[in-house]
Design a protein around this motif. Structure first.
Motif, PDB file in Angstrom:
ATOM      1  N   HIS A   1      11.295 -35.139  67.659  1.00  0.00           N
ATOM      2  CA  HIS A   1      10.431 -36.537  67.992  1.00  0.00           C
ATOM      3  C   HIS A   1      11.146 -37.046  66.960  1.00  0.00           C
TER       4      HIS A   1
ATOM      5  N   GLU B   1       8.728 -40.684  69.862  1.00  0.00           N
ATOM      6  CA  GLU B   1       9.311 -40.551  70.474  1.00  0.00           C
ATOM      7  C   GLU B   1       8.384 -39.294  71.726  1.00  0.00           C
ATOM      8  N   TYR B   2       8.718 -39.491  73.090  1.00  0.00           N
ATOM      9  CA  TYR B   2       7.241 -38.478  73.949  1.00  0.00           C
ATOM     10  C   TYR B   2       7.819 -36.822  73.693  1.00  0.00           C
ATOM     11  N   CYS B   3       7.186 -36.174  73.237  1.00  0.00           N
ATOM     12  CA  CYS B   3       7.186 -34.370  72.844  1.00  0.00           C
ATOM     13  C   CYS B   3       6.740 -33.625  73.592  1.00  0.00           C
TER      14      CYS B   3
ATOM     15  N   MET C   1       0.329 -36.119  68.029  1.00  0.00           N
ATOM     16  CA  MET C   1       1.026 -36.276  66.533  1.00  0.00           C
ATOM     17  C   MET C   1       1.006 -36.575  65.387  1.00  0.00           C
TER      18      MET C   1
ATOM     19  N   HIS D   1       2.112 -35.291  72.682  1.00  0.00           N
ATOM     20  CA  HIS D   1       2.407 -36.172  71.571  1.00  0.00           C
ATOM     21  C   HIS D   1       1.360 -36.768  70.997  1.00  0.00           C
TER      22      HIS D   1
ATOM     23  N   CYS E   1       4.393 -40.380  66.138  1.00  0.00           N
ATOM     24  CA  CYS E   1       5.088 -39.784  66.389  1.00  0.00           C
ATOM     25  C   CYS E   1       5.860 -40.638  67.382  1.00  0.00           C
TER      26      CYS E   1
HETATM   27 CU1  CUA Z   1       6.120 -35.081  67.894  1.00  0.00          CU
HETATM   28 CU2  CUA Z   1       5.787 -37.267  70.402  1.00  0.00          CU
END
Ligand code: CUA
Length: 183
Positions: free
Chosen positions: A117, A158-160, A167, A164, A156
């Protein structure tokens, strides 16, 4: 129909680029004025080089001292005033505390329980204040001293996975510490 138009346009474009290459190639066989061009460019070159070196030196001199990393200010080995443990997991931020006072050297210790993340903190004007990767099995430490109180938004970056975008969390930066004293 559209396919054909695109094809024709592509062929025209390819033809044009080929013609330019052919023209340059044919011209390059004439060597008559090479030395004139060479002499001109070689004359400029040392000045261009000196200018670039001067620009780099000025840019480094004016910006290096403001690098936003703790160790560039000799803080890497000093103890912070406060530590905030930040744990990321799909799809939530868990913070050991959600409130920090202004004027304190805060160390965010950031890690993840599942995937990568990115812990990013935004001020009330939606300006990015700090960000670092939240990685499984590794703790990234980022230090920051808040200058203005307010509700800072955690996102967040960062693609998670599916959630996402959701978040999100908040960090409250208070003008006073929890004992009520002015910092
Ligand atoms: Cu955690 Cu995007």
């Amino acid at each position: 129909m559209l396919q054909n138009t695109v094809w024709i346009l592509t062929l025209i474009g390819m033809g044009f680029i080929t013609a330019v290459y052919l023209f340059v190639f044919l011209q390059s066989t004439q060597t008559s004025d090479t030395h004139v061009v060479k002499a001109k460019l070689y004359g400029i070159r040392p000045w261009w080089f000196a200018l670039l070196v001067a620009l780099i030196v000025v840019a480094l001199a004016t910006t290096l001292s403001r690098m936003p990393y703790a160790d560039t200010h000799g803080r890497a080995n000093s103890a912070p005033d406060l530590v905030v443990e930040v744990t990321a997991h799909q799809w939530e931020w868990v913070l050991s505390r959600n409130e920090v006072p202004v004027g304190k050297d805060v160390a965010f210790r950031v890690n993840s329980e599942d995937v990568n993340h990115d812990f990013a903190l935004y001020d009330e004007q939606n300006r990015l204040v700090l960000q670092t990767q939240a990685m499984p099995g590794y703790t990234n430490i980022i230090r920051h001293t808040f200058e203005s109180p307010g509700t800072y938004r955690i996102r967040c970056l960062e693609y998670c996975g599916l959630e996402h975008h959701a978040m999100l969390s908040n960090l409250i930066v208070t003008a006073h510490d929890s004992q009520g004293g002015i910092q």
